[in-house]
Structure formats: C-alpha cells, structure tokens
Design a protein around this motif. Structure first.
Motif, short mmCIF file in Angstrom:
data_model
loop_
_atom_site.label_atom_id
_atom_site.label_comp_id
_atom_site.label_asym_id
_atom_site.label_seq_id
_atom_site.Cartn_x
_atom_site.Cartn_y
_atom_site.Cartn_z
N THR A 83 0.83 -1.19 0.00
CA THR A 83 0.00 0.00 0.00
C THR A 83 0.87 1.25 0.00
OG1 THR A 83 -1.57 -1.25 1.29
CG2 THR A 83 -1.94 1.13 1.13
N GLN A 84 0.59 2.14 -0.92
CA GLN A 84 1.35 3.39 -1.02
C GLN A 84 0.36 4.54 -1.07
OE1 GLN A 84 3.60 2.36 -4.58
NE2 GLN A 84 5.47 2.43 -3.36
N VAL A 85 0.84 5.70 -0.79
CA VAL A 85 -0.05 6.86 -0.81
C VAL A 85 0.46 7.84 -1.86
CG1 VAL A 85 -1.08 8.73 0.55
CG2 VAL A 85 -0.54 6.53 1.64
N ARG A 86 -0.46 8.24 -2.71
CA ARG A 86 -0.08 9.22 -3.74
C ARG A 86 -0.41 10.62 -3.23
NH1 ARG A 86 1.06 8.96 -9.13
NH2 ARG A 86 0.71 6.73 -9.12
N VAL A 87 0.56 11.49 -3.29
CA VAL A 87 0.37 12.85 -2.78
C VAL A 87 0.73 13.85 -3.87
CG1 VAL A 87 0.98 14.48 -0.94
CG2 VAL A 87 1.16 12.03 -0.52
N ARG A 88 -0.06 14.89 -3.97
CA ARG A 88 0.25 15.97 -4.91
C ARG A 88 0.30 17.28 -4.14
NH1 ARG A 88 -0.19 15.07 -10.52
NH2 ARG A 88 -1.41 13.18 -10.29
N THR A 89 1.39 17.96 -4.33
CA THR A 89 1.55 19.22 -3.58
C THR A 89 2.42 20.18 -4.37
OG1 THR A 89 2.53 20.20 -1.58
CG2 THR A 89 3.48 18.15 -2.34
N THR A 123 9.33 6.69 3.03
CA THR A 123 10.09 6.86 1.79
C THR A 123 9.26 7.67 0.82
OG1 THR A 123 9.16 4.82 0.93
CG2 THR A 123 11.28 4.66 2.05
N VAL A 124 9.90 8.55 0.09
CA VAL A 124 9.18 9.40 -0.84
C VAL A 124 9.80 9.24 -2.23
CG1 VAL A 124 8.47 11.76 -1.40
CG2 VAL A 124 8.72 11.05 0.99
N ALA A 125 8.96 8.89 -3.20
CA ALA A 125 9.48 8.73 -4.55
C ALA A 125 8.76 9.70 -5.48
CB ALA A 125 9.26 7.30 -5.01
N PRO A 126 9.46 10.70 -6.03
CA PRO A 126 8.83 11.64 -6.96
C PRO A 126 8.48 10.90 -8.26
CG PRO A 126 10.99 12.41 -6.21
CD PRO A 126 10.89 11.00 -5.81
N GLN A 127 7.29 11.17 -8.78
CA GLN A 127 6.86 10.51 -10.01
C GLN A 127 6.97 11.47 -11.19
OE1 GLN A 127 5.67 7.04 -9.89
NE2 GLN A 127 6.89 7.46 -8.06
N ALA A 128 6.95 10.91 -12.39
CA ALA A 128 7.11 11.72 -13.59
C ALA A 128 6.00 12.75 -13.73
CB ALA A 128 7.13 10.80 -14.81
N ASP A 129 4.80 12.41 -13.23
CA ASP A 129 3.68 13.35 -13.39
C ASP A 129 3.66 14.43 -12.32
OD1 ASP A 129 2.98 11.86 -11.23
OD2 ASP A 129 0.95 11.37 -11.91
N GLY A 130 4.73 14.49 -11.50
CA GLY A 130 4.82 15.55 -10.50
C GLY A 130 4.28 15.14 -9.14
N SER A 131 3.63 13.98 -9.06
CA SER A 131 3.13 13.55 -7.75
C SER A 131 4.23 12.83 -6.99
CB SER A 131 1.92 12.63 -7.94
OG SER A 131 2.35 11.44 -8.57
N LEU A 132 3.94 12.53 -5.71
CA LEU A 132 4.90 11.80 -4.89
C LEU A 132 4.25 10.50 -4.46
CD1 LEU A 132 5.95 14.73 -2.53
CD2 LEU A 132 7.21 13.90 -4.54
N LEU A 133 5.00 9.39 -4.51
CA LEU A 133 4.49 8.13 -3.98
C LEU A 133 5.17 7.90 -2.64
CD1 LEU A 133 4.16 5.36 -6.71
CD2 LEU A 133 2.37 6.38 -5.28
N VAL A 134 4.36 7.82 -1.59
CA VAL A 134 4.91 7.72 -0.25
C VAL A 134 4.68 6.31 0.30
CG1 VAL A 134 4.89 8.70 2.06
CG2 VAL A 134 4.35 10.14 0.08
N GLY A 135 5.75 5.68 0.75
CA GLY A 135 5.63 4.36 1.36
C GLY A 135 5.98 4.44 2.82
N GLY A 136 5.43 3.52 3.63
CA GLY A 136 5.80 3.44 5.04
C GLY A 136 5.08 4.43 5.93
N ALA A 137 4.02 5.04 5.42
CA ALA A 137 3.24 5.94 6.27
C ALA A 137 1.78 5.90 5.84
CB ALA A 137 3.76 7.36 6.18
#
Lengths: 272, 305
Positions: free
Chosen positions: B228-234, B250-264
C-alpha cells in the motif's frame, strides 16, 4: 440407452455418414458385377489341377453361387463399417470432444460400451442396406445365369444371417482398434490398408510358410480376420477349408480381445 | 438443490507426476460457494492439470480432489451438479453449435430444449445452426459456457474463459460469473489476466511450479504484501519530503509531479503536511495491484519447466 442415442446423434450430425455412404454404393455395385462376371465366365474344365477343379466345381454349385451373390458387398461393406467404427472413437480425440464426452459421463466404460452399441447398429444398417439391394438384384442375376433364385434354400438365409454376424463383429473390432490407434488419420490409413492389402500380404506369408516351412501353416490362414469372415459366410462346406464355425470363433476372439483391451485402456488414460 | 456449504471444492494434497515433471506438487486449497475464486499462476504452473484432476479426466498420482464432498467421477449426474469449460476449441468442426449442445443433452438425459435455452443465455442463438469451424474464438468461449450451463449446475469451473473475448465479451462474462456467484453458486476461474481477476474475483488461489503460493480473499492477499502506497500531490514537494523523511517514510517523486509515499498511513501524511503548513492537492491511498503482488509472489518460479 441415452448414451447410444448420443453416439448415433454424433455420427448423424457430421458429414462422415453420407461420405461413407457415397463411397460404399459404387463399391457395392462393383462387387455385384464382379461376382456376376466371375460366375458367368468360370467353368471347372478350364482348371487343370484336379484339386482346384474340385473346388471350382463346388463353388459353381447353384447353392454356393447363391450364397456368394446374396452376400455381395460384404468385403467393402465391412471395410466401411470398420472405418466408421474406428472413427466413432478417434474423432473424439481428433476434434477434442473427448473432454466434453467424459465430463458428461465420467464412467468411461459406459461411453465405450455405448460406442460398441452405436457401431453395432451402424454395422446392422449397412448389412441391411446391402442385403436389401442383394435381394432385389441377385434374383435377376441368377436368372441370367440360368439358375433359380435359391431363396427357398436354408443355406442362403444362413449365409445372410452369418453375414450379419460378420458385420457386427467387425464393428466391435473397429471400435476396439480405434481405441488402440487413437490418431484418426493413422487409424483410417492403417485399418484401410491392412484390410485391403494385408489380406494378400499375410496370405503370401502363409503361402511361403506352407511351401517352405511346414504344411500345417496352411490351417492357420483362418487367423487372418478377413479370411475368417469369408469362411464364416461361405454357403456350404467347401473342400480343403476348415469348418465355418472356426471362422466365427476367430472373429469373435478378435472382437472380444479388442473390446476388452480398448475399454481397459480408455479407463486408464489421462484425457488432456 | 444442495446447500451452499456442501458445494465447496476441496483440493487435498494433490500431486501429478508426469515422466520427469511434477506438474502439480502437494497442492491443497478450498473454494467456497457464493464467491468467485480466481485460480492464478504463470503458464505451466499446473492450473489446467489441477482442474482436469478435479474433473476426473486426469488421474492424480496422489491426493484427492472433491466437489461437495464427492469425487467428480462418483457424482450421480455430474453435469447437473458441475459445469466446466476446459478448452474453447473442443467441438467437432463440422457440427453446428446447437447440435454440439444437443449431443451433450442426449448423453445426459436432458431435453433438447436446454440447448436452445443456454444458447440464448450466452447470446449465441443467431449462430446456433452455423458450423463450429465458422465460430470466432469469442463465440467458441460462449459455446463452452453454454455447454457448462446445460445442467444448471451449482458449481462452475472455467479454464481461461476470457481468452479471445473482446472487451464487451469480457464485461459480459464478468457480469455473468458475478451474478452466478451471487446466486450462491461456486465459481472457480483460472486465468492469467490479472487485471480482469482483480475486478472479478472475491478470492484468489495463486500457484507456481505446481505448488500453492498464496490463498485468500483478494484484499487480504493484496494487503499482506504491504504494497500500500499513498499518492500525494503538492506544490511544495521539497518541504513535504523533508517532513515525511523525518517520519521515516520513503518518498518517490513521479514523472507526473506527484509523490508516492511508502511506510506511512494517509492520515499520518496529512497530519505531517498540516503541521509543516504544506498545501495538499491530492492524498490517495493506492492499493497495490494484483499484477505486482503476483509477480512478487511467483518471482523465480515462473520459468518453463
């Protein structure tokens, strides 16, 4: 009964039955004409060997002419029945319908029994067709040969009855062999070729064995299935041949062995 | 009609040894009624062999497979109890679809009218009298389902039924199978179309190399993998990343500008953003998809054996 009905339905709803019918009719006509021509042109005086002359004389007795003519079409009729019976089994594997069949009836011996039943019915139908045609055509030929129709003779009807037995036994044999040779193309080719060529080929082997190894091999010729069925329907005892019942026993033996072995094999096999 | 509880499929320590290949290896699982169960595995995992053993077509080397407590070969009137679609191409080329169904009706002692009813059910009535060789793959699949429904069975077993169906056909199949399960029937569907299975199945049984890898409700299987990951846009990605890193996420920036956050969890991320005065435009918990989980679970076991 449901299962036999289903097997006949399978046969009826594809093209195979009328294709075989179209093949059978000219072959039947050719057999009748060939028999006619043979009896019209042969006489024992042409044969020098006294033994053979005796055989030919016996074969030309009206009653023996009649039994041969009234069972015309046996050779090709049985070939067709043999192939159809084998195809009743092999088409299930060729067209992958075995899965559907065994899902409806997981008791495989019932399916094989139904196939034996359906094949026997096919055998009886082909026998009925050729016999009816013979009963119409042969009296005319007998008339042409200056012989009476011979239909009052018990031997003629016995030959017609034994001819039926031959059709039935070959039908059973066909199903059994269809199980053994599961591949449809292989089954039709092997059975067709062995039936047509095999008789003479094995006959030749027996002839050589008889000539060069031992005389008694001659008596084993009846083990050739086609020879056995011809012997079985011969009208009266012909000189130099084993009695008719031997032919029947040989054929029944083959049919029983093929039937049991085929059923046993089908029960064990994985269907995939 | 038997009760739902008695229509479960139970596969119990089932094995099949071909000459050198152990196609199915000590496999056990259960399939409950009233639900659609997806039977998943890479090619050559032993799915088809398992289904064929379940249906009495292939003899197991060891173990047992029962439907409603009985082996298929012992069922009194099997096709009134279990309907199966095994291979789409299993009808005589020269026979019409309708006659194919009638042939089964005759063997099973069902009235011929069932053939027309099931043709109607699968929408094949206009092609009923056409020969099987003229059928498209999708029509063949529909005919297979019609054959399986002839006896109006409580249990349905389908091997790759979606193969060759167009999108409209897949939707139709999904609705049909879901409706049948909702009526309390047992539905077992093998497939490798994972996206479709995620939408269709309630439970999954995952196999690889002949062995059970995982079994359970789809949600549980997905959850258990912790994907389970959380997609965040800011608009303030840098500030949020700092705040979340402080939480150990963990935060992984995505190509579309959003962030995929794991572990929270989503709530913790929202709270962190709020305390750091970061503006959020999107905050979505994304369930891991079946494909990822499947590939993770069967990693290294999917090779040709």
């Amino acid at each position: 009964m449901n299962l036999i009905n289903a097997e006949l339905f399978k046969l009826r709803t594809t093209a195979i039955w009328w294709i075989m019918g179209i093949v059978l009719l000219p072959l039947y006509a050719a057999s009748v004409l060939a028999n006619w021509a043979q009896f019209a042109s042969t006489s024992p005086d042409q044969v020098s060997d006294p033994d053979q002359a005796e055989q030919v004389r016996a074969a030309l007795e009206p009653i023996n002419v009649a039994t041969t003519l009234y069972t015309s079409g046996q050779y090709f009729g049985i070939l067709i029945v043999l192939l159809l019976s084998a195809i009743i089994v092999t088409s299930e594997f060729f067209h992958l319908t075995a899965t559907a069949t065994f899902l409806v009836t997981p008791k495989r011996e019932s399916v094989i029994l139904a196939k034996f039943g359906a094949a026997v019915i096919v055998g009886v139908l082909v026998w009925l067709l050729t016999t009816l045609l013979n009963l119409i055509v042969v009296p005319l030929i007998m008339n042409n040969l200056d012989l009476s129709s011979q239909l009052g003779e018990g031997a003629v009807w016995r030959a017609i009855g034994l001819n039926l037995l031959a059709f039935v036994l070959w039908a059973v044999l066909g199903v059994g062999l269809g199980v053994l040779i599961k591949n449809q193309l292989a089954a039709t080719l092997i059975l067709g070729i062995v039936y047509v060529v095999g008789t003479s080929a094995i006959g030749l082997i027996f002839f050589l064995l008889t000539q060069y190894v031992a005389q008694w091999f001659e008596n084993l010729q009846v083990l050739i299935p086609t020879t056995a069925s011809q012997l079985m329907i011969s009208g009266t005892e012909l000189p130099g041949n084993p009695p008719r019942w031997v032919g029947a026993v040989v054929l029944i033996g083959y049919a029983v062995v093929a039937g049991f072995f085929g059923t046993w094999l089908t029960k064990r096999r994985d269907i995939s | 009609m038997t009760g739902p509880a008695s229509d479960a499929i139970v596969v119990d320590h089932l094995s099949k040894q071909y000459k050198k290949l152990r196609a199915v290896d000590d496999l056990s699982f259960t399939v409950r009624s009233g639900r659609v169960t997806g039977f998943l595995g890479p090619n050559g995992a032993g799915k088809t062999t398992t289904l064929r053993m379940l249906l009495g077509l292939v003899t197991p080397t060891s173990g047992n497979a029962t439907i409603g407590g009985e082996r298929y070969t012992e069922l009194h009137d099997p096709i009134r109890h279990v309907g199966a679609v095994l291979e789409a191409s299993s009808a005589h080329r020269g026979r019409s679809g309708r006659n194919h169904l009638r042939m089964i009706c005759r063997a099973a002692g069902l009235p011929d009218s069932r053939a027309d009813e099931t043709l109607e059910l699968v929408g094949l009535t206009p092609a009923g009298k056409r020969k099987f060789k003229g059928y498209s793959l999708g029509m063949k699949q529909r005919l297979g389902i019609a054959a399986a429904m002839l006896g109006n069975p409580q249990v349905l077993i389908l091997d790759e039924p979606a193969n060759g169906l167009d999108p409209e056909g897949i939707r139709w199949m999904r609705d049909l199978l879901k409706a049948l399960a909702a009526e309390g029937r047992t539905v077992l569907v093998s497939s490798h179309l994972l996206g479709e299975m995620q939408v269709l199945a309630d439970d999954v049984v995952i196999v690889a190399a002949g062995k059970l890898v995982r079994q359970g409700p789809v949600d549980e299987v997905l959850g258990s993998m912790g994907t389970t990951q959380v997609r965040v846009r800011t608009p303030q990605a840098a500030e949020l990343t700092t705040a979340l890193s402080a939480l150990g996420a963990t935060v992984a920036p995505q190509a579309d500008g959003s962030l995929l956050v794991g572990g929270a969890e989503a709530a913790a991320i929202g709270h962190a953003a709020f305390t750091a005065s970061v503006e959020l435009h999107e905050l979505v918990a994304e369930r891991g998809d079946l494909e990822q989980v499947f590939l993770q679970l069967t990693a290294g076991m999917a090779g040709i054996r």
